[in-house]
Scaffold this motif. Sequence first.
Motif, PDB file in Angstrom:
ATOM      1  N   THR A 105      -7.532   9.594  11.299  1.00  0.00           N
ATOM      2  CA  THR A 105      -8.717  10.047  10.575  1.00  0.00           C
ATOM      3  C   THR A 105      -8.577  11.539  10.262  1.00  0.00           C
ATOM      4  O   THR A 105      -8.267  12.346  11.141  1.00  0.00           O
TER       5      THR A 105
ATOM      6  N   ASN B   2       0.818  -1.221   0.000  1.00  0.00           N
ATOM      7  CA  ASN B   2       0.000   0.000   0.000  1.00  0.00           C
ATOM      8  C   ASN B   2       0.847   1.263   0.000  1.00  0.00           C
ATOM      9  O   ASN B   2       0.385   2.321   0.443  1.00  0.00           O
TER      10      ASN B   2
ATOM     11  N   ALA C  81      -0.992  -0.446  19.200  1.00  0.00           N
ATOM     12  CA  ALA C  81      -0.851   0.788  18.434  1.00  0.00           C
ATOM     13  C   ALA C  81      -0.206   1.880  19.274  1.00  0.00           C
ATOM     14  O   ALA C  81      -0.617   2.131  20.412  1.00  0.00           O
TER      15      ALA C  81
ATOM     16  N   GLN D 106      -6.201   7.125   3.359  1.00  0.00           N
ATOM     17  CA  GLN D 106      -6.571   6.470   4.616  1.00  0.00           C
ATOM     18  C   GLN D 106      -6.297   4.970   4.586  1.00  0.00           C
ATOM     19  O   GLN D 106      -7.064   4.158   5.109  1.00  0.00           O
ATOM     20  N   LYS D 107      -5.191   4.571   3.964  1.00  0.00           N
ATOM     21  CA  LYS D 107      -4.820   3.166   3.881  1.00  0.00           C
ATOM     22  C   LYS D 107      -3.710   2.833   4.875  1.00  0.00           C
ATOM     23  O   LYS D 107      -2.801   3.629   5.096  1.00  0.00           O
ATOM     24  N   GLN D 108      -3.793   1.634   5.435  1.00  0.00           N
ATOM     25  CA  GLN D 108      -2.667   1.135   6.222  1.00  0.00           C
ATOM     26  C   GLN D 108      -1.496   0.844   5.284  1.00  0.00           C
ATOM     27  O   GLN D 108      -1.675   0.306   4.185  1.00  0.00           O
TER      28      GLN D 108
ATOM     29  N   THR E 235      -0.794   3.210  10.378  1.00  0.00           N
ATOM     30  CA  THR E 235      -2.184   3.589  10.117  1.00  0.00           C
ATOM     31  C   THR E 235      -2.339   5.090  10.269  1.00  0.00           C
ATOM     32  O   THR E 235      -2.072   5.636  11.355  1.00  0.00           O
TER      33      THR E 235
ATOM     34  N   ASP F  47       3.115  -1.970  10.890  1.00  0.00           N
ATOM     35  CA  ASP F  47       1.828  -1.571  10.310  1.00  0.00           C
ATOM     36  C   ASP F  47       1.587  -0.108  10.673  1.00  0.00           C
ATOM     37  O   ASP F  47       1.423   0.235  11.850  1.00  0.00           O
TER      38      ASP F  47
ATOM     39  N   ALA G   1      -0.258   9.570  13.087  1.00  0.00           N
ATOM     40  CA  ALA G   1      -0.320   8.166  12.678  1.00  0.00           C
ATOM     41  C   ALA G   1       0.031   7.260  13.848  1.00  0.00           C
ATOM     42  O   ALA G   1       0.716   7.658  14.791  1.00  0.00           O
ATOM     43  N   THR G   2      -0.458   6.026  13.785  1.00  0.00           N
ATOM     44  CA  THR G   2      -0.072   5.013  14.759  1.00  0.00           C
ATOM     45  C   THR G   2       0.694   3.906  14.056  1.00  0.00           C
ATOM     46  O   THR G   2       0.581   3.717  12.840  1.00  0.00           O
TER      47      THR G   2
END
Length: 685
Positions: A510, A394, A476, A422-424, A507, A505, A457-458
């Motif tokens: 929002t 991604n 996270a 808004q993609k991981q 993320t 990962d 971000a996390t």
Amino acid sequence: MLRRLRTALISALLLLPLLATAPSAVAATAAPSDPQATPAAAQALDWLAQLPNRAGNRVLSGFFGGYSGSTFSADRTTTDGQPTQLGKLQTATGQNPGLLACDYAANGSSSIDTSCNSGLINWWQQGGLASVSFHAPNPAQPTGGLFVHLDDFAQITDPTTAVGKQWHATLDQVAAGLQQLDAAGVPVLFRPLHEMNSTYQQAFWWSGQQRSDFIAVWRNMYTYLTQTKGLHNLLWVYSSLCDTSDPAGYYPGAAYTDIVGLDCYPADPSAAQGYDAMTALGKPFAFAEIGAPTDNNLTPPAADPNSFDFRRWSDAIHHRYPATSYFLSWNDSWGLTQQIPDGAKALMNDPWTVNLGELDRSARTEAAGPARPADPVELLNGFETGADGWTAYNQANGPLQVNEWSSQGSSSLRADTDLSQQKQLFLYHHGQFDLSAYATLSAAARTAPGGNQAGGATAKLYLRTGSGNAWYDSGATVIGPDGVMLTVSLAGIPNLNDVHDIGVDFTPATGATGPASVYVDDVTAARPATLLADFETGVEGWSNWQTINSVPWSVTEWAATGTHSLKSDVMLDQRHESILNRHYSTPTDLSGHLTLSVTARTAPWGNQAGGTTAKLYLRTGPSCSGPLTWYDNRGQSVDSNGTRLFLNLGGIPNRDQVCEIGVDFVPAKGASGQSSIYLDNATLR
């Protein structure tokens, strides 16, 4: 900011696909700064770098043979049969130095003389090593200007200026001499612009310059000689003056340096300052000049003959500076032959000293420990040589090895993303790994400062194990431009011998928008710890040496873990080491462990001056009542907050014969008054 992880066993464990077990530790290769270095130069550097790790002969002896065309001689007698200084050294000690040095420019000379080359070539052919320095003529005042500060120092990189033209003419003469040595196959320990940090009245014209200017001049000289002149037989020696401020402050960088050293003439060698700062640079270390003490500079009235005992240097190298690859004694009144004869003989015949006829320039030795302290972790991926098998999912671009940020070393792994989608984003390594011997898995993660990160971000560090690819992660954690450390506890995770993926990962928050980048660095695994001592129930067999108290005691006034630590009182102004240690009556087997660690502390009272240095050490031997061999972590600064000390056990011979472990506390020069030292939480991994 993210705490930098100092990892030691990079070559001991590079987790690659299909790797089932960690190989045993091997000695790391010391690569020359010049990628085109001759094989002989590369071999000489590697040999010198590994030399201090030997259990026996481990420090190369060196001697300044004199100024070329003036006082230099590689012979033992003159043409009329009189002994040269080298001949006097052989007569006094029965030994010839392994390293012979000459200087292409005598003090105050306006010209370069390279006639010493024939002697250096002969020395190389006898099995020794060669070094060249040059007391460079002042480009603004070639005659008599050696100690006249050059105000136009920055201009010497520009050959269109008057000083730049003169400087490059000097470099051309030096290059011609070095090319003769290159043609003869001789690698050269090349030591230009030494003692650049000197603040003495008779400092050299290049000393005390603006640091940025000095670094630019060094790098320009390096490029000119290696690339323009095509000299690839050079090992570049950065040599500052000890007991003077910031000896590493003019360091031109790892890409322009091969060896770091100190020029040192103290009355008490064990009290010399600068060793820790220089060894922290991660290069082989040398005492590039040593000699009998002088008043306050290197051109003083002659030292009194027969007044200095060079056994002090032997003792200091053993107990204070065990990372020393070589020492080089100056000649004349400062030299070995003009001082107490028994002292010179003791230094040259010390069991650690390697002399002419004892060099094996092709030999390799196992590493006894890193140049800098190491954490009890093993590097899985540091991204110093590329992506290390990692890929991305991604991503808009990447993954890429970059040097714009790192938590350790100079590089990290980066991938670019569009936060608006808004993609991981996943950065991961797919393969088959065995983590069954480890307690934790960690990685550094970061986001670039660009883009609208909204709430931030996390990131989760994760692994997937077993036939079902079961997922386990760190939870996270919000990350940002400073970076964070993500850690997964491996306790209780099944199928750790069958790990398929290790990754991070990312993320976005929002509402985040715009382009951004994410980074991963220093993916590491840590072994479980075995507690040796925590002093919760008493001193647990530990004792002390050279402290005020006859025995240490367990106290509750400070502790790294639990409620107790080990304490003893010391007098700082006595300037000697104080030791807290555990001595075993019979050899103890530590061969199944990779790292020894302990937390050390000094009390906040007393005048600590520049700060106390602590060395974590162990001593080995077949009998704990007989002679023992010392290994240490080369020292770290400790204070009242407590410092974790680490000793890499990989490569230390006879780990099944450990007779003593301890910490050696050394107060700084100028420290005074009474203070206390503490230890806690001694562990093995």
